[in-house]
Every structure is written in C-alpha cells, then in structure tokens.
Design a protein around this motif. Sequence first.
Motif, PDB file in Angstrom:
ATOM      1  N   THR A  57      -3.034  -8.745  -3.501  1.00 12.18           N
ATOM      2  CA  THR A  57      -3.555  -9.313  -2.138  1.00 12.18           C
ATOM      3  C   THR A  57      -4.812  -8.516  -1.726  1.00 12.18           C
ATOM      4  O   THR A  57      -4.723  -7.536  -0.798  1.00 12.18           O
ATOM      5  CB  THR A  57      -2.295  -8.977  -1.029  1.00 12.18           C
ATOM      6  N   LEU A  58      -5.875  -8.599  -2.314  1.00 11.80           N
ATOM      7  CA  LEU A  58      -7.081  -7.998  -2.043  1.00 11.80           C
ATOM      8  C   LEU A  58      -7.734  -7.804  -0.579  1.00 11.80           C
ATOM      9  O   LEU A  58      -8.264  -7.259  -0.130  1.00 11.80           O
ATOM     10  CB  LEU A  58      -8.271  -8.379  -2.701  1.00 11.80           C
ATOM     11  N   GLU A  59      -7.243  -9.049  -0.071  1.00 10.17           N
ATOM     12  CA  GLU A  59      -7.823  -9.428   1.649  1.00 10.17           C
ATOM     13  C   GLU A  59      -7.256  -8.359   2.382  1.00 10.17           C
ATOM     14  O   GLU A  59      -8.053  -8.271   3.514  1.00 10.17           O
ATOM     15  CB  GLU A  59      -7.488 -10.969   1.848  1.00 10.17           C
ATOM     16  N   CYS A  60      -6.245  -7.523   2.163  1.00 10.25           N
ATOM     17  CA  CYS A  60      -5.768  -6.549   3.275  1.00 10.25           C
ATOM     18  C   CYS A  60      -6.802  -5.463   3.307  1.00 10.25           C
ATOM     19  O   CYS A  60      -6.926  -4.744   4.102  1.00 10.25           O
ATOM     20  CB  CYS A  60      -4.591  -6.050   2.718  1.00 10.25           C
ATOM     21  N   ALA A  61      -7.670  -5.404   2.253  1.00 13.83           N
ATOM     22  CA  ALA A  61      -8.752  -4.277   2.149  1.00 13.83           C
ATOM     23  C   ALA A  61     -10.317  -4.764   2.856  1.00 13.83           C
ATOM     24  O   ALA A  61     -11.202  -3.928   2.618  1.00 13.83           O
ATOM     25  CB  ALA A  61      -8.920  -3.775   0.831  1.00 13.83           C
ATOM     26  N   ARG A  62     -10.330  -5.986   3.115  1.00 12.64           N
ATOM     27  CA  ARG A  62     -11.465  -6.561   3.852  1.00 12.64           C
ATOM     28  C   ARG A  62     -11.958  -5.792   4.839  1.00 12.64           C
ATOM     29  O   ARG A  62     -13.168  -5.355   5.080  1.00 12.64           O
ATOM     30  CB  ARG A  62     -11.281  -8.029   3.971  1.00 12.64           C
ATOM     31  N   CYS A  63     -10.968  -5.232   5.791  1.00 10.08           N
ATOM     32  CA  CYS A  63     -11.427  -4.595   7.031  1.00 10.08           C
ATOM     33  C   CYS A  63     -11.125  -3.051   7.150  1.00 10.08           C
ATOM     34  O   CYS A  63     -11.726  -2.451   7.664  1.00 10.08           O
ATOM     35  CB  CYS A  63     -10.635  -5.164   8.417  1.00 10.08           C
ATOM     36  N   HIS A  64     -10.176  -2.759   5.924  1.00 11.13           N
ATOM     37  CA  HIS A  64      -9.667  -1.183   5.974  1.00 11.13           C
ATOM     38  C   HIS A  64      -9.153  -1.024   4.711  1.00 11.13           C
ATOM     39  O   HIS A  64      -8.704  -1.973   3.847  1.00 11.13           O
ATOM     40  CB  HIS A  64      -8.944  -1.026   7.087  1.00 11.13           C
ATOM     41  N   ASP A  65      -8.818   0.129   4.426  1.00 18.97           N
ATOM     42  CA  ASP A  65      -8.057   0.471   3.064  1.00 18.97           C
ATOM     43  C   ASP A  65      -6.879  -0.162   3.163  1.00 18.97           C
ATOM     44  O   ASP A  65      -6.315  -0.303   4.441  1.00 18.97           O
ATOM     45  CB  ASP A  65      -7.910   2.055   3.085  1.00 18.97           C
TER      46      ASP A  65
END
Length: 983
Positions: free
Chosen positions: A323-331
């Motif tokens: 789930t890479l999208e979790c790191a779009r805005c933060h680690d």
Amino acid sequence: MSLRAGLLTTLAGLLVAGAGCAQQVSFAREVLPLLSDRCLQCHGPDARARKADLRLDDRLDVLRERDGYAIVRPGQPEESELIRRITATDEERMPPRHTKLTLSSSEVALLRRWVAQGAEWSEHWSFAPIADAEPPAVDDASWPRDPLDRFVLARLERAGAAPNAPADPATLVRRVHLDLTGLPPTPDVVAAFVADPSDARYLELVDGLLASPHYGERMAWPWLEAARYADTDGFQNDPTRTAWPWRDWLVRALNDNLPFDQFTHAVLAGDLLPDATDEQRLATGLLRNNAHNGEGGRIPEETRVENVFDRAETVGTVWLGMTLECARCHDHKYDPVSQQDYYRFFAFFDQTSETGGGRSGGVLPPAMRYVPDPDARAQLASLRRAAADLEKRLFTDDPALDEQQAAWQVEAARRVRALMRAQEPSALGAWQQSARIQGKAGELFGARLAPERPEGAADAGWRAAEEFVDGRALALPAGVYAAYFRRTVTAASPRTMTLSLGSDDAIKLWHGGELVLANDTRRGVKADQERVTIDLAAGANELLLKIVNTGGAGGAYFRAVDELPGGLPADVTRALLHKDEARSDDERALLRAHYRRAHQEGFASSERELKEAREKVGAIERRAVSVSVMDQLPEERRRETCVLARGDYQVRRQPVTPGTPSFLPPLAQADAADRLALARWLTRPDPPLVARVAANRAWQTFFGRGLVATSENFGRQGERPTHPGLLDWLARRLLAEGWDLKALHRRIVTSATYRQAGGAAPQRFAQDPDNRALARYPRRRMPAWMLRDQALALSGGLVRRLGGAPVRPYQPAGIWDEATFGVIKYRTGGGEELRRRSLYTFWRRIVGPTALFDTPARQQCVVRRATTNTPLHALTTLNETGFVEAARGLATRALAAGAGAEEQIAWMFRAATARAPEPAELQVMARRFASARARFAAGELQPDAFLAIGASAPAQDRAPEDLAAMTVVASLLLNLDEVLCLP
C-alpha cells in the motif's frame, strides 16, 4: 482428533503462556503483527507521527539502553520497559486509553514470553528472502497428486483432520471449465469425462482448456480490474477513449502464455525495449488506463501528478502487494516505506510526455496509431518489409550511374535556365462567371460538368467577372450556392504552371475538360489553401473552376505561382534550378529517381511496385486507431522529481532520483534508472515480494481467497499466509519454471487440493468457515460476468469471436442520464453485440454495466474483488432482458433435445448443472412446466408477449405455450444456487 480440537490445540500452543510451555515464540509470525496492529501507529516508521522517539519495528532502537532502562532486555521481561508499560494500570499504560486499543491477557503473556525467550528478531515474513522449502513428509502418501498437496495435507494431519473426498467427475469437469475459461462444458464433454474420469483423461482435458482461446478471456478479468480498464476517461464529461486494443493485447498475451517477466517488461516499459514493436508499445496502455480529469477548470499539472501517483501506486499494489499510497504524504505508519522512498518510486513514472491537459484530436497524448485487425497487421508488416527491400534496391549507390547522373544534372539545369530566359509568359484571359445557381450544396459539388459549360447553368449564360482579381480573395454574393468561373490561358510553348487556389467551401478545377482538383471541404477562403500543377499545351488552354458554398458567405482565390519550361516534370525542373548544396534530401531522391527511371533497367517496374506497396500501407494505416501509451522524455527535457509536501503538486521539497524502496534490494548499477530498469528489477529473483504476490493471486483465482487473504497488502497490516511454506514453494517454482503462469495454473487445477469436493458438514464448516486449512474446495458464487457468459453459452447464442471494439448489450433506458446530466445517452446495440462475452461490454467509468454490478469500479486498481449475493443480483438474473432471452434460448435447445417434457427438462438440467436431476427434482420442474403451460394455453398469461422479450425472434416451429412454459423452467434453472456457484 477433530479439526476443531486440532486448531484449538495449535492456537493454545501459540498464545497461552505458562511456566512449562516450551513453544518458541515467532517474532515475524506473532510478535510483529501484534506490534503493528497496536503500537506502530505511534512507534513505527513515520518519523513525524512517532512518539517518545521510539521505533518498535527497529531492533537496534528496541534494544538500545536509555538512561538506565531498555525497551527490551532479552531474557529479562521484568527489566524491560515494554512489559512494564503494557502491564501498567495508571496513565503510563500502553497503548494509551484514548486510542481505544488494548492488549488481551494472552497477548501480554505472549510478549512477556517472547522477551523471556531472548527477544528473537526477524524480518516481516514477506520482506524476507523466499525460503527454499521442501514439501513436508505426510502420513497419507497416497493422497497428494502434486508436491503442493503435501503442504496442505501436513497442516491437516497436524490438526488431526483429513481432506474432503474427491469431487465427482461431473462436478470436477464443470468446475475446471468455468475456472479456466469462464464457460460451462457442453453435455457431450461432461458425458465423455464421466465415462472416463481417469487421471490421464483429466490432464488431457486441462491441457485442452489451457490451450483454448477462451482461457485468455477468462484470465483477463483480474487484470482488467487491476489495470482499472474502462472505455471512458471518467469524471464529469467522461469522454470515450479507445483503450480496447490494449484489452485485446492482454487476451493475446495470456493465451500465448507470455512469461510473467516478459509480460511485466512489456506493460511497464514496452516502449523502452530495444527496437520496440507496435505490440510492445501497445502493452504500456496498462499504465495509461487510469481515469483522467480533462475538465476545463482542472489544473493540468495537478492532473498530471495525480496520474503519476496512480501509476506508481498501481504498480506497487499489483507487483509488490504494498500500500504505497500511505507514503504519499508522510512516511508509512506500518511498513518501512519512507516518503522519500515513495517519490523515488514515483520518479520512474514521472518522465512521460503527458502534460495533464485535455485531448488532442480526440485522444490523450502520448498516443500511437495501431491497426487492430491481426490479418491487416500481418499484411502491413509484410508490405513494410517489401517496401524497405524495394527502396534499398532502387536507391542503393551505383558509382558509375551516379557519375552519369551528376553530368546530366549540370547539363539539364543549364538547358532549363536557358529556356526560362527565352520563355514568353503565358497570357491569362479574363475571368467569366456563370449566373447565380441555387440547389443543394452536395448535389452541386457532385454534378458532372462539361468543359465549356456547367450542367445546371446551361440557360444562365456567362458574364465578365471583373471583380475576380488574381491574388485576391473574391467574396461571392450572399445566397450563391455554387459559382463557376472560366478563363483561357494561352501559352507560347509547352510548359507547366503551378496554381495556388483557395475556396469557401468546396472546390473543383478542370483543365481542358479533365478534373485535376476536387476537395469537399468546409472553411473560409484564404490564399494558398490548395496547390496544383498543370501541363499547358502551346496555344489556348481552358480552365474551369467551381466553388460550392455550404453556408454563410462564399469565396474564391486564384494565383499563378510559377511557369516552368516543358519537357520535364515541374518538381524535377524546380530541383534542377537549385544549386546542388542547396537541394534537400527529398530533391536529391527525386532527381535520382527521375534519372534512373530512364537509365536503369527494371527501375520503372520496381518503382511501380513500391508505389503500390506504399498505397496499400497507407490504406491499412488509415484504418488504425489512436491508443494512449507510455513514452519517455528525451534526456534534455527530463523533469526534476521532488518530494511533494503532503502530496501537494505545488509544494516541492528535496529532489530525488528514481530508486526502489530502501528495505528492498537496489537496482542493478549497470541499469539506467528508468521504467525498463524497474520492470527488470521487479522480475529478478531477489526482490522477494513479486513472485510471492503473483503466486498468491494465481491461488486466489482458483480458490476465491489467496494463501494470503489480503492479496493487495503483503505488508505488516496484511494477513499472514495460511500456508507459508506452500506460498514460498509456489513462488520458487514460478521462478524456476521461467515465470510460466500456465504451468502454475496447471499445477493448481491438477492438484488433489483443487479436486476435492466442496461443502462441509455444519460442525466442520463452523470450525473453519473461511476454509483456511483447505480441507475442501471452496464452493462460491460466480462473479456477475461469469454468470452472464454462462447463461449466453447455455442459450446456444454466445458469440465466441475474440476481440474488437466494445459492444453495448441490454441496459435500462436512461441509465446514463443522471451521471451525464442527460448529455450522453445509452443506445443498446443489435445483433451479435447482444451476445458477445461480458469482457467486451462497453464500460463507462462513472456508470459501470448494470448487469455486472458486483465488478469493482474502474476508478482505481483492485486485486481482491468482493463476492455479492444480494436480492438485486437475483432480480437481475431473473428479470434482466439478456437473462430472459438466454433462458428462452436454453428452452429452445431443450425442446429439440427430447421427445417429452421430462426428457427435455432433464437435458436442460444436465446442461446447466453437469449432472442428471434426482427424480424428486425432475418432478418439481415437470409440475412447474405443466402449470405454466396451462396458464399460457388458457390465456391467463400471454405467451407471445413473454416470448417477445429481447431482440431475437423466438423459434417458429414450436407452440408458443410450450416454448414459453419451458422458458419459465429454464429461468428457474439458471437461478438455482447450484448453477450460480462454482461447484
């Protein structure tokens, strides 16, 4: 021992702490998932959300001494701050009360025991290298048919359980047909297998299904959902796009068993492969299948960045199971993916020429022209090769001939210049115009005209057109639908004259009675809209010009551009007049062709062949469609990719270069950091996720649930595999067998695990409702697309042709009105369109096909679909026009298959379920037929109205009441739970 008792014993050994318990706690299997679920949101990878500067997923941080205490002191739970905090009763308790998270007493005991045993540490299971596991030994060596079965049986035997008995032959043949092709077997195929259900016969059957063209159609469905395929862009206007050639490529690739590594290279970077073919470039359409916001008020750069987000996250889900999208805005809060990791991955997809703007010429650039018809593609490739060979033969250097040509050019140029100096200019006579002509523009443009006098103007006469001055646009009087102009051009000697023309709107030009120009166009008159060269004879030459005005004002333009001496073609003469160093490559080629045509044996015939080949190439290319694909910006135009603060395209932080997530192996140093390097990295053996993810999704295809249930999430918040050794063994085999997915599918469907009977006694079902132990085949409802395809196949009307533009089967009137503000209307197709497989149904992204409502929305990547069994679904399969029509087709076949109602119904039952009906079942259906027939015959129900549903005409050789009543029974059969489910 029962399965329940075995599972409870295992669970107790894992979770219950006790002084005498010697069970070793597994950090990866038990401790890390617990920490991830309860602790890592505040004490995980996300530095900005981290509390107390403590990271519980980092071994060094956990063991580090801090001012006289340690979070964990191996072997000393009472000296470990972790244990003190999770057992505290005051405000120091962890997790804090406000989080609503708690640890049960057994979970606390588990953590205590882990510390007491030395706090062994290991990686999250999916990030660790793939284990080289050997299939375990089993007690019942007769049950396994494939090594994978030993993993399943070993678990069952440890729990004191046993697998189900094998499915009966009829059930198995129906199951494997639906699983591998999405279509049911015919009664003849079922009967043949039931007569010989040997292992050899089953393997032969499986191999035939794997070779079927319908295999690719069935296996394309998960990819369409993962690739968010649709025939429109999405968002408010939802304009149509031409994406279906990619869908057809996908089916071909799956049927051809393109190895998964080559498939990956093609869909992610086919355009970057050496000497990329049209097919490889087309494959990259997977990355362009995303929704695209082309609304007028949208900011193009914002849209472009969102499209790149979508591509990076789709690849992360499909290939890495992350789930890479979790790191779009933060680690990432749970997995070791930093925000910088995210944007390094994002950078691979940031270098296409897409701007985020709207359409250009109806397509979303970058795009390619593609010929969909395979025969035409093959012919095009052959013609291109032939043309290239002819060009090489025609234009290869010939030193002797080239020397002779050079001498000829010098002499010919001298002669042309001498003629031009002596040439007297032609006399252009005055223009004459016909009187006003009225009529329909199309008819006027297409009318035949005599050289001196246009038909339709025979009685109008001619007048002097003094207002028509060469080199100036002439405005025609209002109301003139067509105007004819003529003049005489008198030449002192033969020559060529180049004319510049313009028109509002359509234009034709005759020279000496011969049509030399015709353009049916819509435009305002301007200079130099058309150019034409004519050969003037010595003396008077007649010109006739026709202008057709299709609306508004009309106009005409004429200018003689130049006159060149006769004897040579005009373009050759012009080329000769240029100095050698000033000639273009085209002019040099023109002069070489002209000279060799006269002096090289066979040149003229080869030139004719080349012209014919080019004309055929052009004709085929005009049938091409434009498909959005990927491309790569040249080095000098590359964008600088930066970390975007909170994913905001306007707030750019530190620059990054393309790279893989830091917790995984890096790219090979020799590879350029582009999409092709990423695709090759994904299919290397050392990134441990890809082979596991691919093997898991193959398992999910045939069992409805992966060995890892969360097939979209192999991270710390995902579920652990039910059979870790089996998953790694399958991944190893996939790698060892060259990423051969058909071989993997064959292995699964020929295994004893797959061949088990479905269903379970209530007690056994309650012990394992999700079938995690694989003690049975997981009988489950078919997806809506398969139900529709099955109904069409049983009706006998299914059109099995592969590929082509999307079709429009039955849908309710006005289904698109609300979503499109009434602008876009759904119009049902006709003929074969109504009976094509569901794969080819036109998919409006904002309003999916109504009959396929359980299919995920195509706005984003989905790799784990939900199964639905709602009243709405039942209303569809009972009442939707296509299903009613399919029931009538099945009934028509049944009436021709037997002598009486019971025999006909029995045939129909076998066709739908693959088994013969029980006597009690046959009696119920026969009574239903008799009751319905009586009501139709008595006029209580109207058979003609019932049989008129749908576009196809009912059979005329059957009594309406018989066909209508049998259709009622057929509809009942198509809605049996047994028919709606994979058996």
